[in-house]
Write an enzyme that holds these catalytic residues in place. Sequence first.
Site, PDB file in Angstrom:
ATOM      1  N   HIS A  48      13.845  -7.105 -44.145  1.00 22.89           N
ATOM      2  CA  HIS A  48      14.229  -6.717 -42.797  1.00 22.89           C
ATOM      3  C   HIS A  48      15.715  -6.955 -42.542  1.00 22.89           C
ATOM      4  CE1 HIS A  48      13.329  -5.818 -38.587  1.00 22.89           C
ATOM      5  NE2 HIS A  48      14.156  -6.791 -38.278  1.00 22.89           N
ATOM      6  N   HIS A  94       9.894  -2.076 -33.869  1.00 26.14           N
ATOM      7  CA  HIS A  94       9.200  -3.322 -33.577  1.00 26.14           C
ATOM      8  C   HIS A  94       7.714  -3.088 -33.840  1.00 26.14           C
ATOM      9  CE1 HIS A  94       9.989  -7.299 -31.334  1.00 26.14           C
ATOM     10  NE2 HIS A  94      10.624  -7.279 -32.480  1.00 26.14           N
TER      11      HIS A  94
END
Lengths: 742, 226
Positions: A48, A94
């Site tokens: 990430h 998200h």
Amino acid sequence: MRQNITVTPQVAQDHGLTPDEYQRILTTLGRTPTFEELGVFSVMWSEHCSYKSSRRFLRNLPTTGPEILQGPGENAGIVDVGDGLAVVFKIESHNHPSFIEPYHGAATGVGGIIRDVFTMGARPIASLNSLRFGALTHPRTPYLVKGVVSGIGGYGNCVGVPTVGGEVYFDEGYNGNILVNAFTLGTVRTDRIFRARAAGVGNPVIYVGSRTGRDGIHGASLLASREFDAKSEELRPAVQVGDPFTEKLLIEACLELMQRDLIVAIQDMGAAGLTSSSVEMAGRGGTGFALNLKAIPTREANISPYELLLSESQERMLIVAKAGCEEDVRAIFSRWDLEAEVVGTVTDDGQFRASWDGEEVVRIPVAALTDDAPVYERPTAEPVDLAERQSLDLATIPLPTDYGQVLLQLLTSPNLASKEWVYHQYDSFVCGNTVVQPGSDAAIIRLKGTTKGIGLSVDCNSRYCLLDPYRGGQIAVVEGARNLAVSGVRPVALSDCLNFGSPEKPEVMWQFQQAIAGMRDACLALGLAVVSGNVSFYNETEGRAIPPTPTIATVGILADLTNHVTQWFKNAGDVIVMLGETKEELGASEYLASIHGRTAGAPPTLDLAYEKRLQDVCLTAAQERLLSSAHDLAEGGFAVALAEACITRPEQPLGATVAVSGKIRPDALLFGESQSRVLASLPRTALPRLQAIAGAANITLTELGVVGGADLNIVDYFSMPVSILRQEWRTALAQKLTNRPQ
Amino acid sequence: MKWGVITFPGSLDDRDALHCLEVVLEQHVVPLWHKDPDLHGVDAIILPGGFSYGDYLRCGAIARFSPVMQSVVAFANAGGPVMGMCNGFQILCESGLLPGALIRNQSLSYVCEWTRVRVETTRTAFTTACRAGEILRIPIKHGEGCYVADDTVLQQLEDNGQVVFRYVNDVGEVTAQANPNGALRNIAGVTNARGNVVGLMPHPEHAVETLLGSEDGRKLFLSALR
């Protein structure tokens, strides 16, 4: 209390680090890391934060242009719009948090992207979102839809940034892994742009905003950088909780701060919290950071240094102030009832250091966490069943007997039904700039104090990407741009949110590589730059990856707001024309999926040069004010676009009578998704001029019929009252979600 | 005439109200700060929309205790024109300047859309420029806009002409379909007995420019200039 844990290879593995990566840490440090250091490495080297699998592909995307002030690498991208103004924007995912805890997952997604924008000195003035859920019939889907939509509204509405558009898409490929991609755009004076580059040895590092709690620890590493399984719900504590009220105060306080000459750099604490914001600011500035963790304001007693470093508590910012300005900074935040604490200093040793009770618990070279982080050349391989999935024998697809009924079925299918139930839960008015509200091809907002507007669109057809990621990547880019062009807005730049499965699978890496290649070619053909975005891998559950989904948010400039065009018919008597050509293309279409239950065939072909000329024709026509309406032909093809032009009108719907012809299957004629097509209406007096423009650009223009009446009449196929089409289209989604008639 | 627009922590449409007054209507307007009881000599006060204090408690329940609100109450009691939109309306109700209360929408969802409201009385500081029965197109955006009061209060409001706006359909009829939040008797806005304090859920400051969809909201502000 400091946790007294000795680091072993097993502890490293529990942090998501591979044995090779752990070995690399030992080599870098020349010693065993502390527990805190291990935590720092694990988040900074997570997929990430580090982009370790994607970086080598992302380099291929065009990122510059005459109007591009900031490309990827900062908190958000920046485009110069003239008049001393620039727009700052980014899209971000998200996904995993929203699947586990839909309300707060989605809410904090909105909060995070808004911080990325105002941290650059820009006032956030518009948000979009792209939501992808599993099949509407899946038992968990309605719960997730309701939670995500109320989370986006709950945060966005309360923080005062309008949600002006978006897309909502349902496909069983997302049953176990939904996508929540949030986009925000802000405006800034070009001489007031702030970057997150820590400079000035001895300058104080100031922490502002909410206190640090234990929420969101390992959000970036364990939640965002791993695939899901049956136990993933246990990760719920790794989801952060949002507080939009504090964020609103932070926006105002930070923008006030940036009006004055008090700070050097500022960055929000997003994924990997204090650690990543410190490391990234120091990395960009070529400096070091020394933090005193004891000085961090905390929500509860006994938070350990490890937790302080990794917490993803929301609504926090890190500032490098000019030495001596600490009290001025504090005064501004205090006016907004926010805390500001000096928690460290900028150093010149290139080290990220953190101390606790006078003891150094972290000492890592910044470069080891940024530029020198691992980069992987993961293997790629075309999925073995791709050719089979792409093959489609149209002879096996029966022709419908009632084309009107097919249109109605499409208009009430989850993907094409009105999304009013969703966007009526979002404030689209606040900030007072929304010229075109949700419900047309592109949202348009004005730039106060100028005659200009900004057009926004977010798009991706992941069925195309599944069946051909290269073509799908191309079409995602051109469709976003086309949405703007039909609205009269010149597309300039985009932000991409690349949602894929596990990069450790060669098939997924191949999809990624192909999609990027397609996006690159489309960007080059249309003259677009990619200025920001993010990569979200590991979108899979129980070993099943989502369809590849490179969500594209496109931003364009409208020089004169009054030239904007919307998609719905305006005047009875207007001529209806189509720009572009319809081919016998049904592969990967919504029609095949919705009506025949088939996800098969190759996506429609695309001629990039033709597409560019088509978009230029639309822009010229809008500039010369020839058009009453213009609408991109997309999912559901011609018949759906025509119906939308009739029924998406904010006032009463307007009918139309058209005749279509072609030497292809009627279902392809009506519902095929051939690219580079636009449906427009205009006064008959303007037609010769449009014909001349299209002719000069070698774009086919076909006159189809006229606007007017109470029915949508496609001669020889069907005629239906538009009031019924509209009623069914408007209420279908809410009915399906709430299980009750509207 | 000098206008004041209050900013509470969590106010959102304060900037839009300032823009509406200063740029669109070319009025003299000053921002008022919740911590400052000084009204800076303004002639009319706007309580804007938003989520004051996050509305984590009952909407408007904390804002009413702001230092500036003591001065607003005194200003209103002395006959000064005060208009509260959305959260501003909620604060006025919490402060006791207006009767009734605003509770969660009947749908339990936030709702943002264009509505039509009918002007029920022109005898308030903010409706003198309207015609009685006139229909205005003004947007709403709220989660807690369902107006309620007990029967006695409702009857008093009707009898005294204190219902200022009602949600109506395209042709001006009061229908359940036209009611976006379940408000009793489709009430969108009310006034005090004296007519100088008006609260409404719709946002007239978002209906002052044709480019953005409607100019109907101008009349409310222009009324105060008369």
